[in-house]
Design a protein around this motif. Structure first.
Motif, PDB file in Angstrom:
ATOM      1  N   THR A 294      65.116   0.820  20.984  1.00 57.63           N
ATOM      2  CA  THR A 294      64.996   0.673  22.431  1.00 57.63           C
ATOM      3  C   THR A 294      64.594   1.985  23.072  1.00 57.63           C
ATOM      4  O   THR A 294      63.737   2.024  23.952  1.00 57.63           O
ATOM      5  CB  THR A 294      66.322   0.182  23.025  1.00 57.63           C
ATOM      6  N   ALA A 295      65.208   3.068  22.629  1.00 62.89           N
ATOM      7  CA  ALA A 295      64.856   4.380  23.168  1.00 62.89           C
ATOM      8  C   ALA A 295      63.387   4.692  22.894  1.00 62.89           C
ATOM      9  O   ALA A 295      62.703   5.289  23.735  1.00 62.89           O
ATOM     10  CB  ALA A 295      65.754   5.447  22.562  1.00 62.89           C
ATOM     11  N   TRP A 296      62.901   4.265  21.734  1.00 65.89           N
ATOM     12  CA  TRP A 296      61.501   4.517  21.400  1.00 65.89           C
ATOM     13  C   TRP A 296      60.577   3.743  22.332  1.00 65.89           C
ATOM     14  O   TRP A 296      59.591   4.267  22.826  1.00 65.89           O
ATOM     15  CB  TRP A 296      61.252   4.137  19.947  1.00 65.89           C
ATOM     16  N   PHE A 297      60.911   2.479  22.611  1.00 67.67           N
ATOM     17  CA  PHE A 297      60.071   1.685  23.509  1.00 67.67           C
ATOM     18  C   PHE A 297      60.171   2.139  24.955  1.00 67.67           C
ATOM     19  O   PHE A 297      59.281   1.876  25.751  1.00 67.67           O
ATOM     20  CB  PHE A 297      60.410   0.196  23.395  1.00 67.67           C
ATOM     21  N   LEU A 298      61.245   2.817  25.323  1.00 70.01           N
ATOM     22  CA  LEU A 298      61.379   3.332  26.678  1.00 70.01           C
ATOM     23  C   LEU A 298      60.780   4.726  26.837  1.00 70.01           C
ATOM     24  O   LEU A 298      60.677   5.225  27.944  1.00 70.01           O
ATOM     25  CB  LEU A 298      62.855   3.353  27.093  1.00 70.01           C
ATOM     26  N   SER A 299      60.378   5.344  25.732  1.00 68.09           N
ATOM     27  CA  SER A 299      59.833   6.697  25.803  1.00 68.09           C
ATOM     28  C   SER A 299      58.347   6.668  26.148  1.00 68.09           C
ATOM     29  O   SER A 299      57.720   5.615  26.249  1.00 68.09           O
ATOM     30  CB  SER A 299      60.028   7.410  24.462  1.00 68.09           C
ATOM     31  N   GLU A 300      57.800   7.832  26.305  1.00 69.68           N
ATOM     32  CA  GLU A 300      56.367   7.972  26.624  1.00 69.68           C
ATOM     33  C   GLU A 300      55.485   7.717  25.403  1.00 69.68           C
ATOM     34  O   GLU A 300      54.290   7.497  25.537  1.00 69.68           O
ATOM     35  CB  GLU A 300      56.088   9.368  27.176  1.00 69.68           C
ATOM     36  N   THR A 301      56.042   7.747  24.194  1.00 69.19           N
ATOM     37  CA  THR A 301      55.253   7.566  22.967  1.00 69.19           C
ATOM     38  C   THR A 301      55.386   6.158  22.396  1.00 69.19           C
ATOM     39  O   THR A 301      55.278   5.961  21.193  1.00 69.19           O
ATOM     40  CB  THR A 301      55.700   8.584  21.904  1.00 69.19           C
ATOM     41  N   ALA A 302      55.633   5.188  23.246  1.00 71.86           N
ATOM     42  CA  ALA A 302      55.765   3.800  22.782  1.00 71.86           C
ATOM     43  C   ALA A 302      54.443   3.309  22.192  1.00 71.86           C
ATOM     44  O   ALA A 302      53.372   3.739  22.611  1.00 71.86           O
ATOM     45  CB  ALA A 302      56.179   2.906  23.946  1.00 71.86           C
ATOM     46  N   PRO A 303      54.502   2.413  21.173  1.00 77.12           N
ATOM     47  CA  PRO A 303      53.277   1.933  20.539  1.00 77.12           C
ATOM     48  C   PRO A 303      52.386   1.118  21.472  1.00 77.12           C
ATOM     49  O   PRO A 303      51.185   1.048  21.281  1.00 77.12           O
ATOM     50  CB  PRO A 303      53.765   1.103  19.366  1.00 77.12           C
ATOM     51  N   PHE A 304      52.957   0.489  22.463  1.00 78.39           N
ATOM     52  CA  PHE A 304      52.187  -0.221  23.485  1.00 78.39           C
ATOM     53  C   PHE A 304      52.970  -0.156  24.789  1.00 78.39           C
ATOM     54  O   PHE A 304      54.166   0.126  24.802  1.00 78.39           O
ATOM     55  CB  PHE A 304      51.850  -1.656  23.074  1.00 78.39           C
ATOM     56  N   ASN A 305      52.305  -0.418  25.880  1.00 80.90           N
ATOM     57  CA  ASN A 305      52.900  -0.213  27.196  1.00 80.90           C
ATOM     58  C   ASN A 305      53.665  -1.460  27.650  1.00 80.90           C
ATOM     59  O   ASN A 305      53.190  -2.241  28.449  1.00 80.90           O
ATOM     60  CB  ASN A 305      51.823   0.164  28.211  1.00 80.90           C
ATOM     61  N   PHE A 306      54.830  -1.644  27.114  1.00 84.74           N
ATOM     62  CA  PHE A 306      55.715  -2.731  27.521  1.00 84.74           C
ATOM     63  C   PHE A 306      57.139  -2.213  27.411  1.00 84.74           C
ATOM     64  O   PHE A 306      57.811  -2.356  26.399  1.00 84.74           O
ATOM     65  CB  PHE A 306      55.503  -3.960  26.644  1.00 84.74           C
ATOM     66  N   ARG A 307      57.592  -1.579  28.461  1.00 82.61           N
ATOM     67  CA  ARG A 307      58.857  -0.845  28.420  1.00 82.61           C
ATOM     68  C   ARG A 307      60.073  -1.740  28.207  1.00 82.61           C
ATOM     69  O   ARG A 307      61.075  -1.295  27.690  1.00 82.61           O
ATOM     70  CB  ARG A 307      59.022  -0.023  29.677  1.00 82.61           C
ATOM     71  N   GLY A 308      60.031  -2.979  28.571  1.00 83.22           N
ATOM     72  CA  GLY A 308      61.178  -3.863  28.409  1.00 83.22           C
ATOM     73  C   GLY A 308      61.086  -4.756  27.193  1.00 83.22           C
ATOM     74  O   GLY A 308      61.679  -5.830  27.165  1.00 83.22           O
ATOM     75  N   PHE A 309      60.361  -4.329  26.164  1.00 88.11           N
ATOM     76  CA  PHE A 309      60.113  -5.169  24.998  1.00 88.11           C
ATOM     77  C   PHE A 309      61.402  -5.597  24.304  1.00 88.11           C
ATOM     78  O   PHE A 309      61.614  -6.778  24.029  1.00 88.11           O
ATOM     79  CB  PHE A 309      59.204  -4.444  24.005  1.00 88.11           C
ATOM     80  N   SER A 310      62.286  -4.657  24.005  1.00 91.92           N
ATOM     81  CA  SER A 310      63.509  -5.018  23.285  1.00 91.92           C
ATOM     82  C   SER A 310      64.422  -5.882  24.147  1.00 91.92           C
ATOM     83  O   SER A 310      65.084  -6.789  23.641  1.00 91.92           O
ATOM     84  CB  SER A 310      64.237  -3.765  22.813  1.00 91.92           C
ATOM     85  N   LEU A 311      64.448  -5.630  25.442  1.00 88.99           N
ATOM     86  CA  LEU A 311      65.244  -6.476  26.321  1.00 88.99           C
ATOM     87  C   LEU A 311      64.650  -7.877  26.416  1.00 88.99           C
ATOM     88  O   LEU A 311      65.380  -8.870  26.483  1.00 88.99           O
ATOM     89  CB  LEU A 311      65.339  -5.846  27.713  1.00 88.99           C
ATOM     90  N   ALA A 312      63.331  -7.974  26.405  1.00 87.74           N
ATOM     91  CA  ALA A 312      62.685  -9.290  26.413  1.00 87.74           C
ATOM     92  C   ALA A 312      62.986 -10.042  25.120  1.00 87.74           C
ATOM     93  O   ALA A 312      63.229 -11.260  25.143  1.00 87.74           O
ATOM     94  CB  ALA A 312      61.187  -9.142  26.610  1.00 87.74           C
ATOM     95  N   CYS A 313      62.993  -9.339  23.989  1.00 88.53           N
ATOM     96  CA  CYS A 313      63.336  -9.980  22.712  1.00 88.53           C
ATOM     97  C   CYS A 313      64.764 -10.507  22.741  1.00 88.53           C
ATOM     98  O   CYS A 313      65.035 -11.617  22.273  1.00 88.53           O
ATOM     99  CB  CYS A 313      63.163  -8.988  21.563  1.00 88.53           C
TER     100      CYS A 313
END
Length: 69
Positions: A25-44
């Motif tokens: 989650t921290a990785w997806f919320l960071s600036e170096t996320a693999p794609f621009n979807f900050r709420g990905f883990s929460l959506a999952c």
């Protein structure tokens, strides 16, 4: 039926909650996320809870078979 539904949601939340607050989650919320979807883990987590709710609503009680004596 309601108790089973609530139990399913609760157990799903207990399984998913460590995943939500993980380094992933921290990785997806960071600036170096693999794609621009900050709420990905929460959506999952939300989709998993929706699936658990759907499954629990579609459950039917077992039919009792008459005793053949």
């Amino acid at each position: 039926m309601v108790q089973g539904c609530l139990t399913g949601i609760s157990s799903t939340a207990n399984v998913i909650s460590p995943i939500v607050f993980s380094p992933l989650t921290a990785w997806f919320l960071s600036e170096t996320a693999p794609f621009n979807f900050r709420g990905f883990s929460l959506a999952c987590a939300g989709f998993a809870m929706l699936i658990a709710l759907t499954v629990s609503i579609n459950m039917r009680p077992a039919e009792l078979q008459p005793d053949s004596k």
